[in-house]
Scaffold this active site. Sequence first.
Site, short mmCIF file in Angstrom:
data_model
loop_
_atom_site.label_atom_id
_atom_site.label_comp_id
_atom_site.label_asym_id
_atom_site.label_seq_id
_atom_site.Cartn_x
_atom_site.Cartn_y
_atom_site.Cartn_z
CE LYS A 94 -4.11 -1.91 0.58
NZ LYS A 94 -4.39 -2.07 2.22
CD GLU A 128 -5.42 5.53 4.03
OE1 GLU A 128 -6.47 5.35 4.40
OE2 GLU A 128 -4.69 4.95 3.08
CG HIS A 180 -13.20 -5.83 6.35
ND1 HIS A 180 -13.28 -4.65 6.13
CD2 HIS A 180 -12.60 -5.91 7.71
CE1 HIS A 180 -12.98 -3.67 7.14
NE2 HIS A 180 -12.58 -4.38 7.78
NE ARG A 187 -10.12 -10.49 -6.40
CZ ARG A 187 -9.82 -9.58 -5.39
NH1 ARG A 187 -8.62 -9.23 -5.15
NH2 ARG A 187 -11.02 -9.12 -4.90
C1 MV4 Z 1 -10.75 3.32 5.33
C2 MV4 Z 1 -11.93 3.68 5.97
C3 MV4 Z 1 -11.79 4.78 6.47
N1 MV4 Z 1 -11.07 5.66 6.21
N2 MV4 Z 1 -9.66 4.12 5.19
C4 MV4 Z 1 -11.53 -1.40 4.88
C5 MV4 Z 1 -10.85 -2.60 4.16
C6 MV4 Z 1 -9.72 -1.77 3.59
N3 MV4 Z 1 -9.32 -2.24 2.10
C7 MV4 Z 1 -9.97 -0.45 3.42
N4 MV4 Z 1 -10.95 -0.19 4.47
C8 MV4 Z 1 -11.52 1.04 5.18
N5 MV4 Z 1 -10.53 1.91 5.03
C9 MV4 Z 1 -9.98 5.33 5.59
N6 MV4 Z 1 -9.00 6.39 5.68
C10 MV4 Z 1 -12.81 2.68 6.18
C11 MV4 Z 1 -12.66 1.32 5.62
C12 MV4 Z 1 -13.75 0.34 5.80
C13 MV4 Z 1 -14.28 -0.22 4.80
C14 MV4 Z 1 -14.02 0.03 3.36
C15 MV4 Z 1 -14.81 -0.43 2.42
C16 MV4 Z 1 -15.80 -1.13 2.70
C17 MV4 Z 1 -16.13 -1.58 3.94
C18 MV4 Z 1 -15.65 -1.07 4.96
C19 MV4 Z 1 -16.04 -1.31 6.19
C20 MV4 Z 1 -15.44 -0.68 7.37
C21 MV4 Z 1 -14.23 0.07 7.00
#
Ligand code: MV4
Length: 500
Positions: A116, A200, A235, A292
């Site tokens: 990342k 972040e 997730h 993918r």
């Molecule tokens: C975040 C976020 C809020 N703020 N980043 C969760 C999985 C990962 N790939 C990224 N995720 C998140 N990153 C920041 N800066 C909230 C999430 C997140 C989330 C993102 C996508 C779909 C569902 C989620 C559920 C909880 C938190």
Amino acid sequence: MFKKILIANRGEIAVRVLRACHEMGIAAVVVYSDVDRAALHVRKADEAYPIGAAPASESYLNTPNILDVAKRSGADAIHPGYGFLSENAKFAQACADAGVKFIGPTAAAMEAMGSKTRARQAMEKAGVPFVPGTSRGAESFEEAEKIAAQIGYPVMLKAAAGGGGKGMRLVQAPEELKSSLEAARSEAERSFGDGEVYIEKAIVNPRHIEVQVLADEHGNTIYLGERECSLQRRHQKVLEEAPSPIVDAGMRRRMGEVAVRVAQTANYTNAGTVEFLVDQEKKFYFLEMNTRLQVEHPLTELITGLDLVHLQIRIAAGEKLAFKQGDISIRGHAIECRIYAEDPENNFFPSPGKIALLQEPSGGMYEGWTVPIDYDPLLAKLIGYGADRELAIARLTRALSEYFVGGIKTNISLFRRILRDADFRAARLDTGFLDRMLQRPDGKPIDSRAEAVAAIAAGMFAALGSTAATASERAAGGGSGTTGNAESNWKNASRREALH
Ligand code: MV4
């Protein structure tokens, strides 16, 4: 064009890729683990080879055995599906070294997106908008404290090697930072063997919207609109739709152009997905790239009319994209329900076992098949398509009312609940939606016995009154069907599911 493709996967995606091969006149070779001897992908393949015991590490992740099958069968390409080896740069490289074309991006492009922090550094240079924060790991607690104060709370700690929420911690206030940082570090170390954690700004109740891209090996990259994937649990995506209800033509173009820039920056080829977080002001931020084909790719196929697996194969064979960005138009609306073998009434507990009864409006499993415990619980995908969102919801609701899986538990009832939810209907979606819905009492609890009886009644109508619609749906489903032995099916149904 390839003559023979090895499909290094199982379940619904193996069948989906296999069908694309046959549509293109390409022979399909499959591999299977001991517990998958009777799986649908094995039944439908031109050739099938056993590759090891049930644990994925001994079978579907077993690179030497898979490459050995490629050699023995004379396959000229390998399609990895999703999951398993699909995002494994070492496997992509091993295929290249063995002279078998990997249907996907190069190992280098995968590696560029694997970390990342590395991806953020590359995207920073390319002017891609991403969530404010650092693009390298925090060295110490003191440094993290300083950075978090600069960014402003709440902040999100993330594992550089992460994905899928592992090693991620939301920190609401400075006093939580120390323990969260330690927890994120050790989780990242345990999960990925890499404790690098970066910081972040936390986006509160974001939406998760992703853009499909396609890049050929001649420098042409296009975007194919977005998918809204905000409805997730732990997730794990549960329901997705395309287009996103909040994205208009202007936002689609802006997101699409950013997604293309991300792909080009990574020298990306083949099909890929660029993930964004979208805040309540509809500002979007690059999150990561999935290198993918994704589970939810059929949504994009429905709204664009393109076949992504055909295109993946054509791109891998060296063909140029036969269309340009201006040729792509979005038509209609599609919604996908992921049918999992898990029990929504019992904390989504996994529910492997024999499928004793099946009334389905679409394909993916069959009556008498035993769902193994060893893999992801995804059984099938049910997708509603229509001219607009309302019609897609209406079709899905209808199809869900016809859907019944007996012998194991599934989350079908969860989708009936989501689709009648007022917030869902009004498209008030964000990543907190499902947890909120599940915390409320079910407005219309369905007694599981009553539900089973209703399903049996529906099954009787389907089996006894052979209308054109049922016949065509059965043909599309490819299950074992009930025509001809309606009585014994009904008896099985009542015995097993309700009336005893
Ligand atoms: C975040 C976020 C809020 N703020 N980043 C969760 C999985 C990962 N790939 C990224 N995720 C998140 N990153 C920041 N800066 C909230 C999430 C997140 C989330 C993102 C996508 C779909 C569902 C989620 C559920 C909880 C938190």
